[in-house]
Design a protein around this motif. Structure first.
Motif, PDB file in Angstrom:
ATOM      1  N   VAL A  90       0.797  -1.236   0.000  1.00 27.26           N
ATOM      2  CA  VAL A  90       0.000   0.000   0.000  1.00 27.26           C
ATOM      3  C   VAL A  90       0.824   1.277   0.000  1.00 27.26           C
ATOM      4  O   VAL A  90       0.390   2.306  -0.513  1.00 27.26           O
ATOM      5  CB  VAL A  90      -0.947   0.111   1.218  1.00 27.26           C
ATOM      6  CG1 VAL A  90      -2.179  -0.684   1.033  1.00 27.26           C
ATOM      7  CG2 VAL A  90      -0.237  -0.248   2.511  1.00 27.26           C
ATOM      8  N   ALA A  91       2.015   1.226   0.596  1.00 26.36           N
ATOM      9  CA  ALA A  91       2.807   2.455   0.741  1.00 26.36           C
ATOM     10  C   ALA A  91       3.108   3.109  -0.614  1.00 26.36           C
ATOM     11  O   ALA A  91       3.242   4.332  -0.690  1.00 26.36           O
ATOM     12  CB  ALA A  91       4.108   2.153   1.469  1.00 26.36           C
ATOM     13  N   THR A  92       3.214   2.317  -1.669  1.00 26.57           N
ATOM     14  CA  THR A  92       3.536   2.889  -2.990  1.00 26.57           C
ATOM     15  C   THR A  92       2.463   3.907  -3.377  1.00 26.57           C
ATOM     16  O   THR A  92       2.772   5.037  -3.762  1.00 26.57           O
ATOM     17  CB  THR A  92       3.609   1.768  -4.062  1.00 26.57           C
ATOM     18  OG1 THR A  92       4.364   0.676  -3.563  1.00 26.57           O
ATOM     19  CG2 THR A  92       4.213   2.282  -5.351  1.00 26.57           C
ATOM     20  N   THR A  93       1.213   3.507  -3.261  1.00 25.39           N
ATOM     21  CA  THR A  93       0.120   4.408  -3.653  1.00 25.39           C
ATOM     22  C   THR A  93      -0.103   5.491  -2.602  1.00 25.39           C
ATOM     23  O   THR A  93      -0.424   6.632  -2.942  1.00 25.39           O
ATOM     24  CB  THR A  93      -1.172   3.600  -3.896  1.00 25.39           C
ATOM     25  OG1 THR A  93      -0.896   2.678  -4.935  1.00 25.39           O
ATOM     26  CG2 THR A  93      -2.322   4.496  -4.336  1.00 25.39           C
ATOM     27  N   SER A 181      15.016   6.263  -7.351  1.00 25.22           N
ATOM     28  CA  SER A 181      14.636   4.952  -6.799  1.00 25.22           C
ATOM     29  C   SER A 181      14.536   5.058  -5.293  1.00 25.22           C
ATOM     30  O   SER A 181      15.343   5.745  -4.659  1.00 25.22           O
ATOM     31  CB  SER A 181      15.685   3.884  -7.125  1.00 25.22           C
ATOM     32  OG  SER A 181      15.797   3.696  -8.510  1.00 25.22           O
ATOM     33  N   MET A 182      13.560   4.338  -4.744  1.00 23.97           N
ATOM     34  CA  MET A 182      13.407   4.292  -3.286  1.00 23.97           C
ATOM     35  C   MET A 182      13.665   2.869  -2.789  1.00 23.97           C
ATOM     36  O   MET A 182      13.126   1.915  -3.347  1.00 23.97           O
ATOM     37  CB  MET A 182      11.979   4.712  -2.896  1.00 23.97           C
ATOM     38  CG  MET A 182      11.744   4.683  -1.395  1.00 23.97           C
ATOM     39  SD  MET A 182      11.411   3.043  -0.726  1.00 23.97           S
ATOM     40  CE  MET A 182       9.746   2.752  -1.236  1.00 23.97           C
ATOM     41  N   PHE A 183      14.488   2.739  -1.766  1.00 31.11           N
ATOM     42  CA  PHE A 183      14.760   1.438  -1.147  1.00 31.11           C
ATOM     43  C   PHE A 183      14.238   1.467   0.293  1.00 31.11           C
ATOM     44  O   PHE A 183      14.425   2.461   0.996  1.00 31.11           O
ATOM     45  CB  PHE A 183      16.268   1.165  -1.127  1.00 31.11           C
ATOM     46  CG  PHE A 183      16.843   0.988  -2.514  1.00 31.11           C
ATOM     47  CD1 PHE A 183      17.043  -0.271  -3.053  1.00 31.11           C
ATOM     48  CD2 PHE A 183      17.158   2.102  -3.290  1.00 31.11           C
ATOM     49  CE1 PHE A 183      17.553  -0.429  -4.342  1.00 31.11           C
ATOM     50  CE2 PHE A 183      17.666   1.954  -4.577  1.00 31.11           C
ATOM     51  CZ  PHE A 183      17.859   0.692  -5.103  1.00 31.11           C
ATOM     52  N   THR A 188      11.658  -6.257   7.790  1.00 31.46           N
ATOM     53  CA  THR A 188      11.230  -7.435   7.027  1.00 31.46           C
ATOM     54  C   THR A 188      12.009  -7.585   5.714  1.00 31.46           C
ATOM     55  O   THR A 188      11.759  -8.530   4.959  1.00 31.46           O
ATOM     56  CB  THR A 188       9.729  -7.343   6.694  1.00 31.46           C
ATOM     57  OG1 THR A 188       9.497  -6.080   6.057  1.00 31.46           O
ATOM     58  CG2 THR A 188       8.877  -7.440   7.933  1.00 31.46           C
ATOM     59  N   LYS A 189      12.910  -6.665   5.437  1.00 29.68           N
ATOM     60  CA  LYS A 189      13.667  -6.729   4.171  1.00 29.68           C
ATOM     61  C   LYS A 189      14.982  -7.490   4.371  1.00 29.68           C
ATOM     62  O   LYS A 189      15.540  -7.507   5.475  1.00 29.68           O
ATOM     63  CB  LYS A 189      13.969  -5.310   3.669  1.00 29.68           C
ATOM     64  CG  LYS A 189      12.727  -4.453   3.449  1.00 29.68           C
ATOM     65  CD  LYS A 189      11.890  -4.996   2.316  1.00 29.68           C
ATOM     66  CE  LYS A 189      10.683  -4.147   2.019  1.00 29.68           C
ATOM     67  NZ  LYS A 189       9.600  -4.257   3.016  1.00 29.68           N
ATOM     68  N   LEU A 190      15.496  -8.052   3.284  1.00 30.40           N
ATOM     69  CA  LEU A 190      16.750  -8.797   3.355  1.00 30.40           C
ATOM     70  C   LEU A 190      17.855  -7.880   3.886  1.00 30.40           C
ATOM     71  O   LEU A 190      18.636  -8.250   4.746  1.00 30.40           O
ATOM     72  CB  LEU A 190      17.105  -9.308   1.955  1.00 30.40           C
ATOM     73  CG  LEU A 190      18.256 -10.294   1.869  1.00 30.40           C
ATOM     74  CD1 LEU A 190      18.016 -11.509   2.730  1.00 30.40           C
ATOM     75  CD2 LEU A 190      18.472 -10.709   0.416  1.00 30.40           C
TER      76      LEU A 190
HETATM   77  N1  T4K Z   1       6.978  -0.101  -1.154  1.00 26.22           N
HETATM   78  C1  T4K Z   1       6.957  -1.453  -1.107  1.00 26.22           C
HETATM   79  C2  T4K Z   1       6.851  -2.203  -2.402  1.00 26.22           C
HETATM   80  C3  T4K Z   1       7.019  -2.121   0.114  1.00 26.22           C
HETATM   81  O1  T4K Z   1       6.960  -3.473   0.144  1.00 26.22           O
HETATM   82  C4  T4K Z   1       7.132  -1.377   1.302  1.00 26.22           C
HETATM   83  C5  T4K Z   1       7.139  -2.053   2.593  1.00 26.22           C
HETATM   84  C6  T4K Z   1       7.178   0.030   1.213  1.00 26.22           C
HETATM   85  C7  T4K Z   1       7.093   0.640  -0.040  1.00 26.22           C
HETATM   86  C8  T4K Z   1       7.301   0.907   2.424  1.00 26.22           C
HETATM   87  O2  T4K Z   1       8.579   0.799   3.031  1.00 26.22           O
HETATM   88  P1  T4K Z   1       8.726   1.051   4.631  1.00 26.22           P
HETATM   89  O3  T4K Z   1       8.063   2.377   4.944  1.00 26.22           O
HETATM   90  O4  T4K Z   1       8.074  -0.095   5.348  1.00 26.22           O
HETATM   91  O5  T4K Z   1      10.215   1.113   4.825  1.00 26.22           O
HETATM   92  C9  T4K Z   1       5.643  -5.577   5.926  1.00 26.22           C
HETATM   93  C10 T4K Z   1       6.516  -4.399   6.231  1.00 26.22           C
HETATM   94  O6  T4K Z   1       6.079  -3.679   7.378  1.00 26.22           O
HETATM   95  C11 T4K Z   1       6.649  -3.447   5.090  1.00 26.22           C
HETATM   96  O7  T4K Z   1       7.836  -2.703   5.334  1.00 26.22           O
HETATM   97  C12 T4K Z   1       6.817  -4.173   3.773  1.00 26.22           C
HETATM   98  N2  T4K Z   1       6.851  -3.291   2.643  1.00 26.22           N
HETATM   99  C13 T4K Z   1       5.694  -5.164   3.577  1.00 26.22           C
HETATM  100  C14 T4K Z   1       5.837  -5.946   2.306  1.00 26.22           C
HETATM  101  O8  T4K Z   1       5.749  -6.091   4.639  1.00 26.22           O
HETATM  102  P2  T4K Z   1       3.462  -6.416   7.082  1.00 26.22           P
HETATM  103  O9  T4K Z   1       2.242  -5.719   7.537  1.00 26.22           O
HETATM  104  O10 T4K Z   1       3.324  -7.643   6.285  1.00 26.22           O
HETATM  105  O11 T4K Z   1       4.469  -6.697   8.308  1.00 26.22           O
HETATM  106  P3  T4K Z   1       4.329  -7.683   9.538  1.00 26.22           P
HETATM  107  O12 T4K Z   1       4.519  -6.874  10.758  1.00 26.22           O
HETATM  108  O13 T4K Z   1       3.112  -8.498   9.412  1.00 26.22           O
HETATM  109  O14 T4K Z   1       5.634  -8.594   9.365  1.00 26.22           O
HETATM  110  C15 T4K Z   1       5.679  -9.717   8.503  1.00 26.22           C
HETATM  111  C16 T4K Z   1       6.334 -10.869   9.245  1.00 26.22           C
HETATM  112  O15 T4K Z   1       7.675 -10.577   9.501  1.00 26.22           O
HETATM  113  C17 T4K Z   1       5.716 -11.165  10.592  1.00 26.22           C
HETATM  114  O16 T4K Z   1       4.735 -12.136  10.449  1.00 26.22           O
HETATM  115  C18 T4K Z   1       6.866 -11.672  11.421  1.00 26.22           C
HETATM  116  C19 T4K Z   1       8.090 -11.123  10.767  1.00 26.22           C
HETATM  117  N3  T4K Z   1       8.744 -10.062  11.551  1.00 26.22           N
HETATM  118  C20 T4K Z   1       8.319  -8.761  11.417  1.00 26.22           C
HETATM  119  C21 T4K Z   1       8.934  -7.760  12.113  1.00 26.22           C
HETATM  120  C22 T4K Z   1       8.480  -6.325  11.974  1.00 26.22           C
HETATM  121  C23 T4K Z   1       9.749 -10.389  12.428  1.00 26.22           C
HETATM  122  O17 T4K Z   1      10.115 -11.575  12.551  1.00 26.22           O
HETATM  123  N4  T4K Z   1      10.396  -9.391  13.102  1.00 26.22           N
HETATM  124  C24 T4K Z   1      10.030  -8.080  12.996  1.00 26.22           C
HETATM  125  O18 T4K Z   1      10.657  -7.207  13.623  1.00 26.22           O
HETATM  126  O19 T4K Z   1       4.312  -5.330   6.252  1.00 26.22           O
END
Ligand code: T4K
Length: 400
Positions: A90-93, A181-183, A188-190
């Motif tokens: 969702v953050a993209t939009t 580009s945004m990283f 949750t990222k590698l």
């Molecule tokens: N654009 C794209 C394409 C993105 O994928 C994202 C973020 C963004 C923009 C925005 O970037 P940021 O503002 O976040 O830097 C997660 C992340 O919160 C989110 O950063 C990420 N994409 C998205 C794909 O995934 P959720 O709601 O699935 O997160 P959550 O809390 O359910 O975590 C997933 C699993 O990870 C948990 O089941 C357990 C594990 N986990 C998570 C955290 C936070 C851990 O083991 N330790 C931890 O500290 O969104």
């Protein structure tokens, strides 16, 4: 006999943590410095290391990827309509919304789920100012085709590269394609800095604008040149980032090994489709493990497999379902493209667990569990689609 559930939950991801002594050593430096945020010395060191890694001086760090993208769009003065993908986080939009920009959702391609350049071209109007494409799961978009459209139509080309840290095309870091580009450096990222984000950009003149925007618009102590926000990365985040960066090559190697293990162990299970192998010119980070579930061939649908895996303590995720345009907050946005591919993929996609700490024997166990679910459910569960809940109950009873 049914496989045993995992003793502890296996999540879709788990952040890599460097040895704690390394972090404690860095904390001692922070304690000595008494400097916690606002362009501190560790942040500057982190910026230099990233500059080296990405082979560019044009970088700017932020406290998260969402604000980085929001500020990137604002700093570049993007307005009107932007053509983008509905198959992303969702953050993209949201970043468009916060800039009062209208998202124009168009379809994706079937192999790597990135924006379809033909669909982009067909959606251009006199109000279009930019393309916002996503290297989803770290798969590079068709950068040449998109650059060609952007050049011919005089549009800015912006990449959400949240998933693409470490990805190269023909030996060039992926940030060298497009105008910006945004990283994301989210946990949750590698690659992560617990929370964090980065912009890389072609025009070095943008650096000062981004620096102002992330720090309230301050230029010196007594002048505010634009209404900025607070999006600064702090010293603890930068420290974590520096330490994780030191392990990056090993982290990518590990993820690639996990990817090949999944592919090998699931190759004979009907109804599971992996993205095809990438061209040799692409160095991929294997940051995510997306597969598509074909309900007819597999025997049950993606949602039922997702639920069944939970019974074994395996928590896969349906990234990215639903499509963004189907969230209640974006339902009022007019969508002209039928989004045929994106709609199908969103129903079939499942991201399996992958993270550096995941043992190869556990990957094999996950695969055996999936194969067992497929075998047990295929012929025995014969309930129509509209009784999905009932089907889930049946699956649960098969497993017990
Ligand atoms: N654009 C794209 C394409 C993105 O994928 C994202 C973020 C963004 C923009 C925005 O970037 P940021 O503002 O976040 O830097 C997660 C992340 O919160 C989110 O950063 C990420 N994409 C998205 C794909 O995934 P959720 O709601 O699935 O997160 P959550 O809390 O359910 O975590 C997933 C699993 O990870 C948990 O089941 C357990 C594990 N986990 C998570 C955290 C936070 C851990 O083991 N330790 C931890 O500290 O969104």
């Amino acid at each position: 006999m049914a496989p045993q559930p995992f003793e502890k939950p296996i999540h879709v991801t788990k952040p890599f943590l460097p040895p704690i002594e390394e972090f404690v050593g860095g904390l001692e430096e922070i304690w000595d410095n008494h400097w916690l945020t606002n362009d501190g010395p560790i942040l500057r060191r982190f910026e230099r290391r990233l500059s080296n890694y990405f082979e560019t001086e044009n970088i700017c760090l932020f406290n998260n990827g969402t604000l980085a993208l929001q500020i990137g769009l604002q700093g570049m003065g993007i307005s009107g309509e932007v053509i983008t993908t509905p198959f992303t986080f969702v953050a993209t939009t949201h970043a468009l919304f916060w800039n009062k920009i209208r998202p124009v959702f168009v379809d994706i391609e079937p192999d790597y789920y990135t924006l379809d350049p033909d669909a982009v071209e067909a959606a251009i109007t006199p109000w279009t100012t930019a393309i916002l494409a996503v290297h989803v799961y770290g798969f590079p978009c068709r950068v040449d085709a998109l650059a060609d459209i952007a050049r011919r139509q005089n549009l800015a080309l912006i990449y959400d590269a949240a998933h693409a840290f470490g990805v190269n095309i023909s030996g060039r870091p992926i940030c060298h394609f497009g105008d910006l580009s945004m990283f994301s450096f989210h946990a949750t990222k590698l690659f992560h800095s617990s929370e964090g984000g980065m912009l890389t950009f072609r025009d070095s003149g943008l650096k000062s604008t981004f620096d102002y925007l992330k720090n309230f618009g301050f230029k010196g102590e007594v002048e505010v040149v634009m209404p900025g926000t607070n999006a600064k990365m702090n010293e603890m985040q930068a420290l974590m980032g520096i330490l994780v960066l030191g392990h990056m090559k090993a982290l990518i190697d590990r993820s690639r090994l996990i990817d090949s293990t999944y592919r090998e162990w699931l190759k004979d299970v009907p109804g599971i489709k992996f993205p095809p192998p990438l061209s040799d010119s692409i160095y991929y980070n294997s940051a995510y493990q997306p597969v598509e579930i074909d309900a007819v061939e597999f025997g049950i649908g993606r949602d039922e497999l997702y639920e069944a895996l939970k019974e074994f303590n395996i928590f896969a995720r349906r990234y990215f379902y639903p499509l963004l345009c189907d969230y209640s907050c974006y339902r009022s946005v007019e969508v002209r493209d039928p989004l045929k591919t994106a709609r199908g993929v969103a129903q079939r996609i499942l991201c399996l667990p992958t993270y550096p700490d995941l043992a190869i024997t556990d990957v094999q166990r996950i695969c055996e569990t999936i194969a067992w679910i497929q075998k047990s459910c295929r012929d025995k569960v014969n309930i129509p689609e509209d009784k999905a809940l009932h089907r889930h109950a049946q699956i649960s009873s098969l497993i017990q």
